[in-house]
Design an enzyme around this catalytic site. Structure first.
Site, PDB file in Angstrom:
ATOM      1  N   ASP A 115       0.823  -1.209   0.000  1.00 50.17           N
ATOM      2  CA  ASP A 115       0.000   0.000   0.000  1.00 50.17           C
ATOM      3  C   ASP A 115       0.858   1.260   0.000  1.00 50.17           C
ATOM      4  O   ASP A 115       1.643   1.489   0.917  1.00 50.17           O
ATOM      5  CB  ASP A 115      -0.908  -0.008   1.229  1.00 50.17           C
ATOM      6  CG  ASP A 115      -1.915   1.127   1.229  1.00 50.17           C
ATOM      7  OD1 ASP A 115      -2.170   1.692   0.156  1.00 50.17           O
ATOM      8  OD2 ASP A 115      -2.444   1.441   2.306  1.00 50.17           O
ATOM      9  N   ASP A 315      -2.333   6.722  -5.775  1.00 48.08           N
ATOM     10  CA  ASP A 315      -2.549   5.772  -4.680  1.00 48.08           C
ATOM     11  C   ASP A 315      -2.812   4.377  -5.239  1.00 48.08           C
ATOM     12  O   ASP A 315      -3.678   4.200  -6.097  1.00 48.08           O
ATOM     13  CB  ASP A 315      -3.735   6.245  -3.833  1.00 48.08           C
ATOM     14  CG  ASP A 315      -4.008   5.343  -2.648  1.00 48.08           C
ATOM     15  OD1 ASP A 315      -3.043   4.843  -2.043  1.00 48.08           O
ATOM     16  OD2 ASP A 315      -5.193   5.130  -2.329  1.00 48.08           O
TER      17      ASP A 315
END
Length: 439
Positions: A115, A315
């Site tokens: 992530d 992201d």
């Protein structure tokens, strides 16, 4: 096509030769990505609405953390009566990719979420004093490692937790540093700040700081934990910086694609078009850049330049790209104008409000060329698979959404990143894009 973005990494390591583009050190660590149906990660199939709900939770928190609205939502009390304040954080559900890491001496291997929106790494650990969610594979057993140890509250790494997790650490009665990592859907992990050897294929990092989770609850799929790639002292990229250049790259393959990878220390070495990597003091851990224009069929959408003034991040865990309201409205209008003469508009599905009667394969042939253009010339030249998603058989939607407010954060999601080789060159404060990284 699909939104089942659960992937795992079969760890094969390539120690690559030095390149001279400034993006790499003397070597890089490359891990190929594969879809979980080929092996180890037992996957549950989440309804599409659940994907959108979790994506919305992640986006909501991105905005709240940038606006400084993180507030304690309660306290989690462990069985040793340690109260821990909990802030909302990022959703980790079905929008995230996986890799495999080894922890300990000898190493045990675990599938973890990767992530770019998180900088703290953790895995579930025995004895799971409070709760561990179901995971693929065995739990990490600290007592089986000859190099494992817990870190004390006076450790400098304990002091780094606030920046890495947005939660202040607390101390146990025996002066062990306790972390709290919380996420936007109210998922969380609480446990001991620890260190041990991290193993990625043939490469290892002694003294890697991570969380040994004793209470891990929420929407983590069947992962064993999380590998944080955002910017902080506790990020895996920062901890590897003495061995590899402070950079990483990846290519996120499509559901049925091949050739995906995560590379620590650099990228393929050529062909990148760069945009400056920006920072925001409200959250310096995230990767900011400036979206300067969107073109459809070679023509910029009809909005003033000021419409792109909101903060923009890239992201890996957000699925659907979020655009400023005015930009999205103009963009949607131009895309619908190209598609609707052949395929009629249908009703909206959740946040996706430009849906058409037709399969992806049918509609892909009339999708116009679309380009996301960033400051300095970096760009994503999107293919139909980056633009559309077949929500259900015979209904295909534009996979972008508009923000509610003009000052909400713009987010470049992973649907639009798929198949591109994207490098995060932290050392030189730039983000690069190259086409054809994977399929």
């Amino acid at each position: 096509m699909g939104f089942l973005f659960f992937l795992f990494v079969a760890v094969t390591v390539a120690e690559s030769a030095s390149s001279h583009d400034g993006s790499r050190g003397s070597s890089s660590l490359q891990l190929p990505l594969f879809h979980p149906q080929s092996g180890e990660l037992e996957q549950f199939v989440a309804p599409f609405t659940a994907v959108l709900d979790e994506d919305a939770a992640r986006v909501k928190f991105m905005n709240s953390r940038l606006d400084g609205k993180n507030v304690c939502s309660g306290a989690l009390i462990g069985r040793k009566s340690i109260g821990v304040p909990v802030n909302p954080g990022l959703s980790l559900g079905v929008g995230n990719y996986y890799t495999r890491i080894g922890i300990g001496t000898p190493a045990s291997y675990h599938l973890v979420v990767v992530d770019t929106g998180s900088s703290f790494s953790w895995i579930q650990c025995q004895p799971c004093d409070i709760f561990c969610h179901a995971q693929a594979g065995v739990l990490f057993k600290p007592t089986a490692s000859g190099t494992y140890r817990r870190l004390r509250c006076d450790s400098p790494r304990c002091s780094s937790l606030k920046k890495a997790t947005l939660n202040s650490p607390v101390c146990s009665t025996s002066n062990v540093c306790i972390y709290t990592a919380t996420y936007g859907d109210r998922s969380y992990s609480i446990g001991y700040l620890s260190q041990d050897s991290l193993v990625l294929g043939a490469a290892s990092l002694p003294g890697f700081a991570f969380g040994c989770g004793q209470d891990n609850e929420g929407l983590f799929g069947r992962s064993a934990g999380l590998l944080g790639l955002a910017k902080s002292e506790l990020s895996v990229i920062s901890q590897f910086s003495n061995k590899y250049t402070s950079a990483f790259s990846y290519c996120l393959p499509t559901l049925n694609g091949t050739g995906g990878f995560l590379a620590i220390g650099g990228g393929s070495g050529s062909g990148y078009k760069y945009t400056p990597m920006l920072t925001d003091p409200r959250d310096p851990t995230l990767y900011f850049l400036r979206l300067s224009a969107i073109s459809v069929s070679g023509r910029p959408v009809s909005v003033p330049g000021s419409a792109y003034s909101s903060r923009t991040i890239i992201d890996s865990g957000t699925v659907i790209t979020r655009l400023p309201p005015a930009v999205y409205s103009a963009f949607r209008t131009q895309v619908v104008k190209s598609i609707s003469p052949k395929f009629r508009l249908t009703g909206a599905i959740s946040i996706l409000d430009a849906c058409f009667a037709g399969t992806f394969k049918q509609i892909a042939s009339v999708v116009p060329p679309i380009q996301l253009i960033f400051q300095g010339g970096g760009a994503l030249n999107l293919s139909p698979q980056n633009v559309l998603y077949e929500v259900k058989t015979g209904t295909t939607c534009l996979s972008f959404a508009g923000n509610l407010n003009s000052d909400d954060v713009t987010i470049i999601g992973n649907q639009q990143q798929q198949t591109f080789d994207i490098i995060y060159d932290i050392a030189n404060s730039r983000i690069g894009f190259a086409g054809g990284g994977c399929r």
